[in-house]
Design an enzyme around this catalytic site. Structure first.
Site, mmCIF file in Angstrom:
data_model
loop_
_atom_site.group_PDB
_atom_site.id
_atom_site.type_symbol
_atom_site.label_atom_id
_atom_site.label_comp_id
_atom_site.label_asym_id
_atom_site.label_seq_id
_atom_site.Cartn_x
_atom_site.Cartn_y
_atom_site.Cartn_z
ATOM 1 N N TYR A 3 -14.840 -4.184 8.575
ATOM 2 C CA TYR A 3 -13.540 -3.680 8.647
ATOM 3 C C TYR A 3 -13.166 -4.030 9.984
ATOM 4 O O TYR A 3 -12.068 -3.969 10.237
ATOM 5 C CB TYR A 3 -14.062 -1.678 8.479
ATOM 6 C CG TYR A 3 -12.364 -1.121 8.319
ATOM 7 C CD1 TYR A 3 -11.290 -1.556 7.874
ATOM 8 C CD2 TYR A 3 -12.158 0.028 9.068
ATOM 9 C CE1 TYR A 3 -10.068 -0.883 7.519
ATOM 10 C CE2 TYR A 3 -10.933 0.300 9.298
ATOM 11 C CZ TYR A 3 -10.171 -0.061 8.967
ATOM 12 O OH TYR A 3 -9.026 0.875 8.828
ATOM 13 N N SER A 43 -6.158 -0.496 13.605
ATOM 14 C CA SER A 43 -6.978 0.505 13.718
ATOM 15 C C SER A 43 -7.030 0.215 14.628
ATOM 16 O O SER A 43 -8.458 -0.845 15.885
ATOM 17 C CB SER A 43 -7.473 0.364 12.584
ATOM 18 O OG SER A 43 -8.848 1.562 12.613
ATOM 19 N N GLY A 56 -1.158 7.321 1.179
ATOM 20 C CA GLY A 56 -1.382 7.648 1.853
ATOM 21 C C GLY A 56 -0.258 7.652 3.017
ATOM 22 O O GLY A 56 0.908 7.929 2.548
ATOM 23 N N ILE A 57 -0.985 6.927 4.355
ATOM 24 C CA ILE A 57 0.551 7.020 4.627
ATOM 25 C C ILE A 57 1.644 5.195 4.444
ATOM 26 O O ILE A 57 2.505 5.823 5.275
ATOM 27 C CB ILE A 57 -0.240 6.379 6.394
ATOM 28 C CG1 ILE A 57 -1.462 5.040 5.990
ATOM 29 C CG2 ILE A 57 -1.189 7.274 7.285
ATOM 30 C CD1 ILE A 57 -1.369 4.825 7.626
ATOM 31 N N GLY A 58 1.073 4.955 3.710
ATOM 32 C CA GLY A 58 2.727 3.993 3.848
ATOM 33 C C GLY A 58 2.936 4.439 2.644
ATOM 34 O O GLY A 58 4.143 4.739 2.809
ATOM 35 N N GLY A 67 1.024 -1.056 -0.369
ATOM 36 C CA GLY A 67 -0.017 0.000 0.185
ATOM 37 C C GLY A 67 0.884 1.208 -0.159
ATOM 38 O O GLY A 67 0.574 2.232 0.526
ATOM 39 N N ALA A 68 2.463 1.298 -0.753
ATOM 40 C CA ALA A 68 3.025 2.260 -0.336
ATOM 41 C C ALA A 68 2.059 3.473 -1.448
ATOM 42 O O ALA A 68 3.564 3.671 -2.036
ATOM 43 C CB ALA A 68 4.126 1.542 -0.715
HETATM 44 N N1 LIG Z 1 -7.023 6.496 7.080
HETATM 45 C C1 LIG Z 1 -7.180 6.361 8.245
HETATM 46 O O1 LIG Z 1 -7.831 6.908 9.458
HETATM 47 C C2 LIG Z 1 -6.561 4.747 8.826
HETATM 48 C C3 LIG Z 1 -7.177 4.618 9.983
HETATM 49 C C4 LIG Z 1 -6.363 3.935 11.474
HETATM 50 C C5 LIG Z 1 -6.099 2.253 10.025
HETATM 51 N N2 LIG Z 1 -5.703 2.515 8.556
HETATM 52 C C6 LIG Z 1 -5.298 1.578 8.166
HETATM 53 O O2 LIG Z 1 -4.569 2.433 7.138
HETATM 54 C C7 LIG Z 1 -3.707 1.765 6.304
HETATM 55 C C8 LIG Z 1 -3.250 2.370 4.876
HETATM 56 O O3 LIG Z 1 -4.460 3.212 4.786
HETATM 57 P P1 LIG Z 1 -4.475 4.604 4.250
HETATM 58 O O4 LIG Z 1 -5.593 5.747 4.775
HETATM 59 O O5 LIG Z 1 -3.217 4.901 3.671
HETATM 60 O O6 LIG Z 1 -6.334 4.742 2.740
HETATM 61 P P2 LIG Z 1 -5.166 4.583 1.034
HETATM 62 O O7 LIG Z 1 -4.356 6.413 0.746
HETATM 63 O O8 LIG Z 1 -5.915 4.263 0.679
HETATM 64 O O9 LIG Z 1 -4.175 3.810 0.912
HETATM 65 C C9 LIG Z 1 -4.558 2.118 0.770
HETATM 66 C C10 LIG Z 1 -2.890 1.437 0.031
HETATM 67 O O10 LIG Z 1 -3.884 -0.017 -0.297
HETATM 68 C C11 LIG Z 1 -3.931 0.163 -1.679
HETATM 69 N N3 LIG Z 1 -4.246 -1.352 -1.393
HETATM 70 C C12 LIG Z 1 -5.601 -0.836 -1.888
HETATM 71 N N4 LIG Z 1 -6.504 -2.551 -2.007
HETATM 72 C C13 LIG Z 1 -5.325 -3.051 -2.657
HETATM 73 C C14 LIG Z 1 -4.942 -3.790 -3.234
HETATM 74 N N5 LIG Z 1 -6.354 -5.088 -3.375
HETATM 75 N N6 LIG Z 1 -4.109 -4.957 -3.556
HETATM 76 C C15 LIG Z 1 -3.130 -4.142 -3.212
HETATM 77 N N7 LIG Z 1 -2.684 -3.052 -2.587
HETATM 78 C C16 LIG Z 1 -3.879 -2.696 -2.450
HETATM 79 C C17 LIG Z 1 -4.133 0.772 -2.141
HETATM 80 O O11 LIG Z 1 -3.546 0.820 -4.269
HETATM 81 P P3 LIG Z 1 -4.074 1.642 -4.958
HETATM 82 O O12 LIG Z 1 -3.168 3.193 -4.780
HETATM 83 O O13 LIG Z 1 -4.160 1.021 -6.300
HETATM 84 O O14 LIG Z 1 -5.453 2.507 -4.324
HETATM 85 C C18 LIG Z 1 -3.046 2.233 -1.421
HETATM 86 O O15 LIG Z 1 -2.010 2.100 -2.113
HETATM 87 C C19 LIG Z 1 -4.739 0.267 6.074
HETATM 88 O O16 LIG Z 1 -4.872 -0.434 6.204
HETATM 89 C C20 LIG Z 1 -6.270 1.084 6.647
HETATM 90 O O17 LIG Z 1 -7.007 0.538 7.225
HETATM 91 C C21 LIG Z 1 -6.006 3.912 8.435
#
Ligand SMILES: NC(=O)c1ccc[n+]([C@@H]2O[C@H](COP(=O)([O-])OP(=O)(O)OC[C@H]3O[C@@H](n4cnc5c(N)ncnc54)[C@H](OP(=O)(O)O)[C@@H]3O)[C@@H](O)[C@H]2O)c1
Length: 297
Positions: free
Chosen positions: A170, A145, A20-22, A16-17
């Site tokens: 989720y 989370s 977002g946070i990745g 997930g790089a």
């Molecule tokens: N944002 C928050 O408030 C929050 C809070 C708690 C936990 N989290 C956790 O943080 C993590 C990262 O989330 P984020 O907030 O950074 O969201 P994000 O910006 O939507 O990033 C998600 C990443 O995961 C990738 N991804 C999604 N589906 C995938 C798949 N089927 N195969 C491979 N990669 C996939 C996305 O790739 P694409 O670029 O192709 O979409 C993107 O790189 C998640 O595990 C989420 O549950 C987030």
């Protein structure tokens, strides 16, 4: 490489790089001078992120591998590529995740949230145990989370066909991340591998936006009002990735160990989840493929 950074020789893999946070955490690891393998599902987005991160950080030791992590065959293919290229992996960050407002199933017939947010963490870690062991100080950081609070694991109803709610699916997957980390830490400590997980905070990323409709509108408004930046959330991943020591199996909030919910501390639940996960991924696990097998079961 930026003038201040020298190659650390460390090999870090982050899923997930592309967003977002990745993406922020990947940039931090790159700035340190790690060899960083970025994983994402979309080759075009991956290539764009790779080029931007190389330009931003000056680190040429970055690469991108594409895999849809909701498919266990793709997780297996990714692990095979990683193992072919890197005898040793020092850090695995399980971060890719999503929330699906409408119920869907993976190509393997598993409820999609559980497949992507939990089973991919489980199988990728399992398949990379050998290279992590060869690091001598391997580390697995899983992004969980706060949403796990009030979650019910309910492994007897994995498909969630009746009364599906995206939020509940989720929540369950994030509870699974914490239980997985506990069980993993116990199993892998003898190989010198540390496992921990974190809540990154409520962070303004693209998370949830794909769902559209009222849900995405409400989430967008909440993000504008209350969320912290991706830099803050990614920084919390980096903290766990680079801290000198971590409490094995622990759940971190704001860079400190924090007790998760009672359900997330249940050893029987962690073990049951482990067995169910083994069963669901059996077809793609192949400890015999490792030169020095280090099975985690
Ligand atoms: N944002 C928050 O408030 C929050 C809070 C708690 C936990 N989290 C956790 O943080 C993590 C990262 O989330 P984020 O907030 O950074 O969201 P994000 O910006 O939507 O990033 C998600 C990443 O995961 C990738 N991804 C999604 N589906 C995938 C798949 N089927 N195969 C491979 N990669 C996939 C996305 O790739 P694409 O670029 O192709 O979409 C993107 O790189 C998640 O595990 C989420 O549950 C987030």
């Amino acid at each position: 490489m930026p003038p201040s950074a020298t190659a650390t020789g460390r090999v870090s893999v982050i899923t997930g790089a592309t967003s977002g946070i990745g993406r922020v955490a990947a940039a931090g690891l790159a700035r340190r001078g790690d060899t960083v393998i970025l994983v994402g599902r979309d080759p075009a987005r991956g290539q764009a992120a790779l080029e931007q991160l190389v330009a931003e950080t000056g680190n040429p030791l970055l690469s991108f591998l594409a895999a849809d992590l909701s498919s266990m065959a793709e997780v297996r293919r990714l692990a095979d590529q990683l193992r072919a290229r890197h005898d040793r992996i020092d850090l695995l960050v399980n971060n890719a995740g999503a929330l699906f407002q409408r119920r869907r199933e993976s190509v393997d017939g598993v409820e999609l949230t559980f497949a992507l947010n939990h089973l991919a963490y489980f199988l990728l870690t399992d398949l990379l145990t050998g290279p992590l062991q060869r690091s001598g100080a391997g580390r697995v950081v899983s992004v969980a989370s706060m949403a796990h609070r009030n979650a019910v694991l309910n492994l007897d109803d994995l498909p969630l066909v009746r009364g599906y709610s995206g939020w509940r699916a989720y929540q369950r997957s994030k509870l699974a991340n914490i239980l997985f980390t506990r069980a993993l830490a116990r199993r892998l400590s003898r190989f010198g591998i540390t496992a921990a997980c974190l809540h990154p905070g409520f962070i303004a990323t693209r998370f949830g936006d794909d769902n559209g409709g009222l849900f995405a509108l409400a989430l967008g408004a909440a993000k504008r009002l209350f969320a912290e930046s991706a830099e803050v959330g990614g920084g919390r991943i980096l903290f766990l990735a680079t801290a000198l020591t971590l409490e094995p199996g622990a759940y971190y909030v704001r860079n400190r160990v924090s007790p998760p919910s009672a359900a997330a501390q249940s050893e029987p639940a962690a073990e049951r989840l482990w067995q169910v996960s083994l069963e669901l991924t059996r077809q793609w696990r192949d400890p015999g493929a490792e030169a020095a097998p280090a099975p985690i079961s």
